[in-house]
Scaffold this motif. Structure first.
Motif, PDB file in Angstrom:
ATOM      1  N   ARG A 122       0.833  -1.201   0.000  1.00  0.00           N
ATOM      2  CA  ARG A 122       0.000   0.000   0.000  1.00  0.00           C
ATOM      3  C   ARG A 122       0.869   1.252   0.000  1.00  0.00           C
ATOM      4  NH1 ARG A 122      -4.364  -0.124   4.483  1.00  0.00           N
ATOM      5  NH2 ARG A 122      -2.533   0.076   5.772  1.00  0.00           N
ATOM      6  N   GLU A 173       1.309   4.139  -2.974  1.00  0.00           N
ATOM      7  CA  GLU A 173       0.789   5.465  -2.689  1.00  0.00           C
ATOM      8  C   GLU A 173       1.852   6.558  -2.668  1.00  0.00           C
ATOM      9  OE1 GLU A 173      -1.188   4.932   0.982  1.00  0.00           O
ATOM     10  OE2 GLU A 173      -2.939   3.987   0.093  1.00  0.00           O
ATOM     11  N   ASP A 199       5.511   4.178   7.587  1.00  0.00           N
ATOM     12  CA  ASP A 199       4.111   3.773   7.738  1.00  0.00           C
ATOM     13  C   ASP A 199       3.977   2.572   8.656  1.00  0.00           C
ATOM     14  OD1 ASP A 199       2.912   5.729   6.321  1.00  0.00           O
ATOM     15  OD2 ASP A 199       2.974   4.658   4.413  1.00  0.00           O
ATOM     16  N   PHE A 202       4.402   3.801  12.107  1.00  0.00           N
ATOM     17  CA  PHE A 202       3.201   4.517  12.509  1.00  0.00           C
ATOM     18  C   PHE A 202       2.061   3.542  12.830  1.00  0.00           C
ATOM     19  CE2 PHE A 202      -0.721   6.843  11.683  1.00  0.00           C
ATOM     20  CZ  PHE A 202      -0.504   7.965  12.447  1.00  0.00           C
ATOM     21  N   TYR A 203       1.934   2.519  11.946  1.00  0.00           N
ATOM     22  CA  TYR A 203       0.897   1.495  12.104  1.00  0.00           C
ATOM     23  C   TYR A 203       1.074   0.780  13.447  1.00  0.00           C
ATOM     24  CZ  TYR A 203      -2.326  -2.089  10.304  1.00  0.00           C
ATOM     25  OH  TYR A 203      -3.387  -2.915  10.106  1.00  0.00           O
ATOM     26  N   GLN A 251       0.138   2.953  16.362  1.00  0.00           N
ATOM     27  CA  GLN A 251      -1.313   3.028  16.527  1.00  0.00           C
ATOM     28  C   GLN A 251      -1.832   1.777  17.232  1.00  0.00           C
ATOM     29  OE1 GLN A 251      -3.732   5.390  15.545  1.00  0.00           O
ATOM     30  NE2 GLN A 251      -1.953   6.711  15.414  1.00  0.00           N
ATOM     31  N   ASN A 311      -3.632   1.451  21.086  1.00  0.00           N
ATOM     32  CA  ASN A 311      -4.954   0.877  21.359  1.00  0.00           C
ATOM     33  C   ASN A 311      -4.869  -0.456  22.098  1.00  0.00           C
ATOM     34  OD1 ASN A 311      -6.497   2.917  20.086  1.00  0.00           O
ATOM     35  ND2 ASN A 311      -5.852   2.122  18.117  1.00  0.00           N
TER      36      ASN A 311
END
Lengths: 407, 166
Positions: B120, B124, B135, B138-139, B142, B146
């Motif tokens: 992805r 992009e 990314d 960052f993923y 995240q 959570n």
């Protein structure tokens, strides 16, 4: 069948259908929020919305929700800096979010140094005109600002660091608006206040009731926002429905004097629900159901005793206020509060809730007074009967529906 | 003007209350299935999972490739039944925690996710080598935000050895 009963049933059906139609705005409010970080030449934003909210965007095409959400944001979020549009770097990136939510990241590159960019957000407004978007913006100097986007206010110029708009006063102002918006948009709170007001005859009683409810919800709103307790929103929302039904039943009990009979029927209903929960392993826990049964018995039977029952309502209003306070807090915690503005946000939001509440109560009070004085409704009791019955139906609809996750 | 009649006001109040309650409860049956409401392209629901229309159509296309002659209603039922059985088995496997316990499946799941993020990112962005890593980081951050992570044992430098356990 006599005319009166037929008329009553017709009115009841009409009022039920009116109230049922407002379910879409009762806590299932259309809202989303975003966190922005503004640097020298780039602006990063993380958008969050409930998955249910994103389903509004589905057009029947078999696409996954994260793609739909990302595509929608790409079309509906834009930035202008010093009159020039900032370019979106790459595509919008879907990122992991907690269960039931969707998140996406956008990065904009601006050719000039970002002083006070203009944020334009039109997301969801075409699909839900009442949609509200909260943006929390942090600038390079770590000042945080909040902006509210609605269908009529889709643009905000981010205040320059030196301006006063990032101040505590500005924070309070923003959250006052959010508080007002939350209570006026939350049909279940309005319905509860209506149920509570139906039997009030003196202004003094009204003041006591409002004070009780305010004390209750202020406590839970504060302790939840600070993070001392983390309530289960699912249970809170269902219990709000239950509180409406219980007060409506109490209204009828007060008029008829059948407190014991109605308490018995309520207990049978709750026990049937508890049995269903145990057998199917769904809904409230047995302990929670036992709590509701105890509350129902204590409340209705205490009200049957005139001596003890006189002062019960304001005290119970505190208890119900505690439950509704958790509901109010959910709106605030969902948006996310900047730590530097915690107390200002809490204060502003609570002031907003109180202002909204006063507005609603004044309106309802005037309507009730108007009804009592009009010559066309000689039987104010019939009006209370029908309204209480409708509110009881609506409360049960929310209570049972939310308990089992049907609505 | 509304006129009073023989019906006792108390009974009327109670009757209206019951009617109101009944309408409230029965209205719940008018609410469309929430899960299917979420996913308009669903053709079946197996516990909490849905079988989507595109998945079903893909299975029918494969079936059509293997079959001589037109597809009948019985064939369509057969295909759907096969997907339902498959979903039931997948759910059973997930319940048994196979993706976590079976090393091969675990590696495959991990690789699929990493490839998905990297693909992805590469599609992009203009500088894939640099941003794909960003990314992923960052993923992961995240996911970490959570998640509820608690380090229950000693720090990695002080891993318990068998003699200590004994």
């Amino acid at each position: 069948m006599c005319h009166l009963l037929r008329l009553s049933i017709s009115i009841l059906l009409v009022s039920s259908s009116i109230f049922l139609s407002v379910d879409s705005i009762a806590h299932n409010r259309s809202q989303s929020h975003s966190n922005w970080i503004i640097s020298d030449h780039s602006i990063e934003a993380i958008f969050t919305a409930k998955s249910l909210e994103v389903t509004r965007l589905q057009t029947g095409i078999n696409q996954s929700l994260d793609i739909i959400f990302a595509d929608h944001l790409e079309k509906t979020v834009s930035i202008k800096n010093d009159g020039q549009a900032c370019a979106l770097r790459n595509n919008v990136l879907s990122i992991p979010a907690k269960q039931g939510y969707m998140q996406a990241k956008l990065i904009f590159d601006c050719s000039l140094k970002t002083e006070s960019p203009l944020i334009n957000i039109t997301s969801f407004f075409d699909f839900a005109s009442s949609h509200v978007h909260y943006a929390h913006v942090i600038t390079d100097s770590l000042q945080s600002q909040q902006y509210l986007f609605t269908e009529v206010q889709t643009q905000h110029q981010v205040a320059h660091d030196n301006k006063e708009s990032g101040s505590i006063l500005s924070g309070i102002n923003q959250y006052i608006y959010i508080g007002i918006d939350h209570i006026i948009g939350g049909a279940d709170h309005i319905v509860f206040l209506l149920a509570l007001l139906l039997l009030v005859r003196r202004f003094k009683d009204l003041i006591w009731l409002i004070t009780g409810f305010t004390v209750g919800h202020s406590i839970t709103l504060a302790i939840t926002t600070i993070g001392w307790v983390i309530p289960d929103l699912h249970i809170v929302e269902a219990t709000i429905g239950f509180s409406i039904a219980l007060v409506a039943v109490d209204n009828i009990a007060a008029l008829t004097g059948y407190h014991r009979h109605l308490a018995l029927f309520s207990i049978i209903g709750l026990l049937a629900m508890a049995a269903t929960n145990i057998i199917l392993g769904i809904g409230f826990s047995s302990l929670s159901m036992l709590g509701l049964v105890t509350l129902t018995v204590a409340y209705l039977l205490m009200r049957s005793d005139n001596e003890a029952g006189i002062g019960v309502r304001p005290v119970m209003a505190i208890g119900f206020g505690l439950v509704h306070g958790f509901g109010f807090a959910s709106a605030l915690t969902e948006i996310g509060i900047p730590t530097d503005l915690l107390w200002a946000s809490l204060l502003g939001f609570n002031i907003g809730i109180e202002l909204g509440q006063l507005l609603i109560i004044s309106g309802l009070w005037l309507i009730i007074l108007g009804f009592k004085r009009t010559k066309y409704v000689s039987h104010s009791r019939l009006v209370i009967d029908i309204t209480s019955a409708s509110l009881c139906g609506l409360g049960l609809y929310w209570f049972v529906g939310r308990s089992y996750g049907i609505i | 003007m509304i006129s009073e009649n023989k019906l006792s006001p108390n009974y009327r109040s109670i009757a209206l209350l019951f009617i109101g309650s009944l309408i409230g409860i029965s209205s719940l049956f008018l609410v469309p299935n929430k899960l299917l409401g979420y996913d308009q392209g669903a053709v079946a629901q197996v516990n909490s999972a849905v079988i989507r229309k595109d998945e079903y159509e893909r299975a029918i296309a494969l079936f059509r490739g293997d079959k001589r002659g037109p597809i009948t209603d019985a064939d369509l039922n057969l295909v759907l039944e096969k997907l339902i059985k498959e979903e039931l088995l997948v759910q059973a496997a997930l319940r048994s925690d196979s993706p976590r316990k079976d090393l091969k499946i675990r590696q495959r799941v991990l690789q699929t996710l990493l490839t998905s993020i990297q693909t992805r990112s590469a599609a992009e962005i203009s500088d894939p080598s640099q941003s794909a890593g960003e990314d992923l980081k960052f993923y992961l951050n995240q996911l970490r935000d959570n998640a509820d992570i608690q380090r229950l044992k000693k720090a990695p430098g002080n891993i318990l050895v068998s003699s200590e356990i004994d």
